[in-house]
Motif scaffolding. Structure first.
Motif, PDB file in Angstrom:
ATOM      1  N   ALA A   1      -4.274 -15.450   1.124  1.00  0.00           N
ATOM      2  CA  ALA A   1      -5.086 -14.744   2.128  1.00  0.00           C
ATOM      3  C   ALA A   1      -4.815 -13.241   2.069  1.00  0.00           C
ATOM      4  CB  ALA A   1      -4.771 -15.285   3.528  1.00  0.00           C
ATOM      5  N   LEU A   2      -3.558 -12.865   1.870  1.00  0.00           N
ATOM      6  CA  LEU A   2      -3.233 -11.431   1.811  1.00  0.00           C
ATOM      7  C   LEU A   2      -3.853 -10.768   0.585  1.00  0.00           C
ATOM      8  CD1 LEU A   2       0.519 -11.267   2.912  1.00  0.00           C
ATOM      9  CD2 LEU A   2      -1.478 -10.420   4.154  1.00  0.00           C
ATOM     10  N   ILE A   3      -3.837 -11.485  -0.539  1.00  0.00           N
ATOM     11  CA  ILE A   3      -4.434 -10.911  -1.759  1.00  0.00           C
ATOM     12  C   ILE A   3      -5.931 -10.694  -1.526  1.00  0.00           C
ATOM     13  CG2 ILE A   3      -4.979 -11.355  -4.187  1.00  0.00           C
ATOM     14  CD1 ILE A   3      -2.272 -12.959  -4.319  1.00  0.00           C
ATOM     15  N   ASN A   4      -6.576 -11.693  -0.930  1.00  0.00           N
ATOM     16  CA  ASN A   4      -8.007 -11.600  -0.642  1.00  0.00           C
ATOM     17  C   ASN A   4      -8.280 -10.442   0.333  1.00  0.00           C
ATOM     18  OD1 ASN A   4     -10.576 -12.349   0.803  1.00  0.00           O
ATOM     19  ND2 ASN A   4     -10.529 -14.010  -0.696  1.00  0.00           N
ATOM     20  N   LEU A   5      -7.458 -10.361   1.381  1.00  0.00           N
ATOM     21  CA  LEU A   5      -7.616  -9.284   2.376  1.00  0.00           C
ATOM     22  C   LEU A   5      -7.459  -7.910   1.720  1.00  0.00           C
ATOM     23  CD1 LEU A   5      -7.743  -8.393   5.436  1.00  0.00           C
ATOM     24  CD2 LEU A   5      -5.247  -8.505   5.403  1.00  0.00           C
ATOM     25  N   ALA A   6      -6.450  -7.791   0.862  1.00  0.00           N
ATOM     26  CA  ALA A   6      -6.198  -6.497   0.206  1.00  0.00           C
ATOM     27  C   ALA A   6      -7.384  -6.102  -0.667  1.00  0.00           C
ATOM     28  CB  ALA A   6      -4.918  -6.575  -0.619  1.00  0.00           C
TER      29      ALA A   6
ATOM     30  N   GLY B   1      -2.015   1.697 -10.064  1.00  0.00           N
ATOM     31  CA  GLY B   1      -2.631   0.363 -10.053  1.00  0.00           C
ATOM     32  C   GLY B   1      -2.735  -0.232  -8.651  1.00  0.00           C
ATOM     33  N   PHE B   2      -3.828  -0.950  -8.405  1.00  0.00           N
ATOM     34  CA  PHE B   2      -4.016  -1.624  -7.117  1.00  0.00           C
ATOM     35  C   PHE B   2      -2.965  -2.704  -6.918  1.00  0.00           C
ATOM     36  CE2 PHE B   2      -6.025  -5.536  -5.288  1.00  0.00           C
ATOM     37  CZ  PHE B   2      -5.958  -5.157  -3.958  1.00  0.00           C
ATOM     38  N   GLU B   3      -2.691  -3.475  -7.973  1.00  0.00           N
ATOM     39  CA  GLU B   3      -1.734  -4.581  -7.856  1.00  0.00           C
ATOM     40  C   GLU B   3      -0.394  -4.197  -8.488  1.00  0.00           C
ATOM     41  OE1 GLU B   3      -2.271  -8.072 -10.284  1.00  0.00           O
ATOM     42  OE2 GLU B   3      -1.253  -9.349  -8.822  1.00  0.00           O
ATOM     43  N   ILE B   4       0.683  -4.465  -7.750  1.00  0.00           N
ATOM     44  CA  ILE B   4       2.032  -4.241  -8.279  1.00  0.00           C
ATOM     45  C   ILE B   4       2.638  -5.626  -8.481  1.00  0.00           C
ATOM     46  CG2 ILE B   4       4.285  -3.192  -7.795  1.00  0.00           C
ATOM     47  CD1 ILE B   4       2.672  -1.246  -5.881  1.00  0.00           C
TER      48      ILE B   4
ATOM     49  N   LEU C   1     -10.089  -4.845   1.688  1.00  0.00           N
ATOM     50  CA  LEU C   1      -9.779  -3.552   2.312  1.00  0.00           C
ATOM     51  C   LEU C   1      -9.763  -2.415   1.295  1.00  0.00           C
ATOM     52  CD1 LEU C   1      -7.108  -4.500   4.999  1.00  0.00           C
ATOM     53  CD2 LEU C   1      -9.556  -4.110   5.280  1.00  0.00           C
ATOM     54  N   ARG C   2      -9.388  -2.745   0.072  1.00  0.00           N
ATOM     55  CA  ARG C   2      -9.408  -1.703  -0.968  1.00  0.00           C
ATOM     56  C   ARG C   2     -10.812  -1.099  -1.078  1.00  0.00           C
ATOM     57  NH1 ARG C   2      -5.672   1.101  -4.362  1.00  0.00           N
ATOM     58  NH2 ARG C   2      -6.726   1.593  -6.280  1.00  0.00           N
TER      59      ARG C   2
ATOM     60  N   SER D   1     -11.658   6.970   1.856  1.00  0.00           N
ATOM     61  CA  SER D   1     -11.091   7.350   3.164  1.00  0.00           C
ATOM     62  C   SER D   1      -9.799   8.147   3.018  1.00  0.00           C
ATOM     63  CB  SER D   1     -10.790   6.091   3.987  1.00  0.00           C
ATOM     64  OG  SER D   1      -9.680   5.394   3.412  1.00  0.00           O
ATOM     65  N   GLY D   2      -9.229   8.136   1.812  1.00  0.00           N
ATOM     66  CA  GLY D   2      -7.930   8.772   1.605  1.00  0.00           C
ATOM     67  C   GLY D   2      -6.775   7.799   1.812  1.00  0.00           C
ATOM     68  N   VAL D   3      -7.068   6.578   2.298  1.00  0.00           N
ATOM     69  CA  VAL D   3      -6.007   5.569   2.483  1.00  0.00           C
ATOM     70  C   VAL D   3      -5.938   4.716   1.214  1.00  0.00           C
ATOM     71  CG1 VAL D   3      -5.150   3.673   3.888  1.00  0.00           C
ATOM     72  CG2 VAL D   3      -6.444   5.530   4.960  1.00  0.00           C
ATOM     73  N   ASP D   4      -4.758   4.710   0.624  1.00  0.00           N
ATOM     74  CA  ASP D   4      -4.536   4.064  -0.668  1.00  0.00           C
ATOM     75  C   ASP D   4      -3.817   2.730  -0.421  1.00  0.00           C
ATOM     76  OD1 ASP D   4      -3.767   3.390  -3.228  1.00  0.00           O
ATOM     77  OD2 ASP D   4      -2.318   5.034  -3.442  1.00  0.00           O
ATOM     78  N   LEU D   5      -4.557   1.631  -0.486  1.00  0.00           N
ATOM     79  CA  LEU D   5      -3.999   0.317  -0.119  1.00  0.00           C
ATOM     80  C   LEU D   5      -3.693  -0.501  -1.384  1.00  0.00           C
ATOM     81  CD1 LEU D   5      -4.781  -1.880   2.804  1.00  0.00           C
ATOM     82  CD2 LEU D   5      -5.128  -2.933   0.574  1.00  0.00           C
ATOM     83  N   ARG D   6      -2.485  -1.067  -1.436  1.00  0.00           N
ATOM     84  CA  ARG D   6      -2.043  -1.830  -2.613  1.00  0.00           C
ATOM     85  C   ARG D   6      -1.583  -3.225  -2.209  1.00  0.00           C
ATOM     86  NH1 ARG D   6      -0.262   1.950  -6.485  1.00  0.00           N
ATOM     87  NH2 ARG D   6      -0.978   4.025  -5.872  1.00  0.00           N
ATOM     88  N   ILE D   7      -1.585  -4.105  -3.193  1.00  0.00           N
ATOM     89  CA  ILE D   7      -0.984  -5.427  -2.993  1.00  0.00           C
ATOM     90  C   ILE D   7       0.241  -5.526  -3.917  1.00  0.00           C
ATOM     91  CG2 ILE D   7      -2.525  -6.527  -4.710  1.00  0.00           C
ATOM     92  CD1 ILE D   7      -1.378  -8.320  -1.540  1.00  0.00           C
ATOM     93  N   VAL D   8       1.346  -6.021  -3.360  1.00  0.00           N
ATOM     94  CA  VAL D   8       2.575  -6.215  -4.151  1.00  0.00           C
ATOM     95  C   VAL D   8       2.749  -7.711  -4.360  1.00  0.00           C
ATOM     96  CG1 VAL D   8       5.068  -5.852  -4.235  1.00  0.00           C
ATOM     97  CG2 VAL D   8       3.610  -4.174  -3.069  1.00  0.00           C
ATOM     98  N   ASN D   9       2.784  -8.145  -5.604  1.00  0.00           N
ATOM     99  CA  ASN D   9       2.929  -9.575  -5.910  1.00  0.00           C
ATOM    100  C   ASN D   9       4.179  -9.822  -6.756  1.00  0.00           C
ATOM    101  OD1 ASN D   9       0.608 -10.500  -4.555  1.00  0.00           O
ATOM    102  ND2 ASN D   9      -0.705  -9.926  -6.267  1.00  0.00           N
TER     103      ASN D   9
END
Ligand SMILES: NC(=O)c1ccc[n+]([C@@H]2O[C@H](COP(=O)([O-])OP(=O)(O)OC[C@H]3O[C@@H](n4cnc5c(N)ncnc54)[C@H](OP(=O)(O)O)[C@@H]3O)[C@@H](O)[C@H]2O)c1
Length: 257
Positions: free
Chosen positions: A163-168, A223-226, A171-172, A178-186
Motif C-alpha cells: 500500500a505504501l509503494i502504491n501511495l508513494a 531516484g524515486f525508489e531507494i 503522490l509522486r 510542487s517542490g516536494v520531493d517524495l521517495r519510497i525506501v524499499n
C-alpha cells in the motif's frame, strides 16, 4: 561517503525521523545528526529517545504514537518552531509480526495497517502542506521489498508495504512541480529487533547503520525508489515480473524456509 558516526556535511538542516528509538530509524537519526542536521526523533519509547539525545545533542526527542492523528498534526508546527522548517521527513515507524499460515487475529492485521500505513498517512498530512507552501522539502516513506509480492509469513505486514509503494507512486505524480520531493525506501533484510522474529535464513542481511547509509545515499541521489541491498533488490525485482505460474512455486519454496 564517510561511515556512520563521522561528521560529514549533509544537504539537510532540519529533519524528522519517526520510529527512531530503535533499528534503522535510530541509525538514521544518528547519521543525520553526525552530518550536521538538527533531528527530531519520534517513537513511543521515551527512554530510548532520551538515550539517543545523550548520544548526540542535535537529536531532540519527540515521543509520539504515529497512529494518533491529532498528536502527529500538532507535532509539526512545534518541531518546526524549534529547529526550523523541515527539509526532510522520514516516515520510518513500523511494526511486523510473522504470521505462518496466513490468517490469525484480524486486530493484528488492523494494527499493522494503523502503524505502517496510517502512521505514514498521518505524517504526510502533518508535513506536506507546509512544504508545498514553501515550495521545497523532501519526504521518504519506509516501504519494503516485501511489498513487491505476497510472500509467506507476511500476510499482516506485506500488504501495508504494498500500500505504501502504491501511495508513494500516486503522490509522486500528485506532488510533481510542487517542490516536494517524495521517495519510497524499499530495504531488503536489515538486522533489527523486527527481523529477530524471523526463523528463516535472511539473504544479504545487512546492519542498521549500513541501511542508514544506503538511505542517505539514495536521498542525496535522484531516484524515486531507494532499494537495497543491490543483489536482493534485483532478485525481488525479477520476482515481481514473474507470472503466477512461476511465482507460486518459488513462494512455496520460500515457505519451506
Ligand atoms: N528490518 C528490516 O529488515 C526491514 C526491511 C524493510 C523495511 N523495514 C522497515 O523499516 C522500518 C524500521 O524497522 P526496523 O527494522 O528498524 O524495526 P525496529 O527496530 O523494530 O524499529 C521500529 C521503530 O518503529 C517505532 N514504532 C513502532 N510502532 C510505533 C508507533 N505506533 N508509533 C511510533 N513509533 C512506532 C518503534 O519505536 P517504539 O516501539 O518506541 O514506538 C521503533 O523505533 C519499519 O517501517 C520496517 O517495516 C525493515
Amino acid at each position: 561517503m564517510a561511515p556512520v558516526g563521522m561528521a560529514e556535511d549533509l544537504p539537510w538542516t532540519s529533519a524528522w525521523v519517526t520510529g527512531a528509538s530503535a533499528g534503522i530509524g535510530r541509525a538514521l537519526a544518528l547519521r543525520l545528526a553526525a552530518g550536521g542536521c538538527a533531528v527530531t526523533a519520534s517513537a513511543r519509547d521515551t527512554g530510548a529517545l532520551k538515550k539517543l539525545h545523550d548520544e548526540h545533542v542535535a537529536i531532540t526527542p519527540l515521543p509520539l504514537d504515529v497512529t494518533d492523528t491529532a498528536a502527529v498534526m500538532a507535532a509539526v508546527p512545534a518541531l518546526e518552531a524549534r529547529q526550523g522548517p523541515l527539509d526532510l521527513a522520514v516516515f520510518n515507524a513500523g511494526t511486523y509480526e510473522p504470521l505462518p499460515g496466513g490468517l490469525g487475529d484480524p486486530e493484528v492485521f488492523r494494527h499493522h495497517m494503523e502503524v505502517n500505513y496510517m502512521g505514514v498517512v498521518n505524517g504526510l498530512h502533518g508535513v506536506v502542506p507546509a512544504m508545498k507552501e514553501r515550495g521545497r522539502g523532501q519526504v521518504a516513506l519506509m516501504g519494503s521489498l516485501s511489498g513487491y509480492r505476497g510472500l509467506p509469513r507476511a500476510a499482516c505486514y506485506g500488504p501495508t508495504k504494498a500500500a505504501l509503494i502504491n501511495l508513494a507512486e500516486t503522490l509522486r505524480t500528485e506532488l510533481r512541480g510542487s517542490g516536494v520531493d517524495l521517495r519510497i525506501v524499499n530495504p531488503g533484510f536489515v538486522a533489527t529487533r523486527l527481523t529477530d522474529k524471523n526463523d528463516f535464513t535472511m539473504p544479504d542481511l545487512m546492519t542498521a547503520p549500513d541501511a542508514a547509509d544506503a538511505i542517505i545515499r539514495g536521498l542525496e541521489g535522484r531516484g524515486f525508489e531507494i532499494a537495497f541491498p543491490r543483489r536482493f533488490a534485483l532478485f525481488m525485482k525479477l520476482a515481481r515480473l514473474l507470472p503466477y505460474g512461476l511465482f507460486f512455486p518459488l513462494a512455496a519454496r520460500l515457505a519451506r524456509g
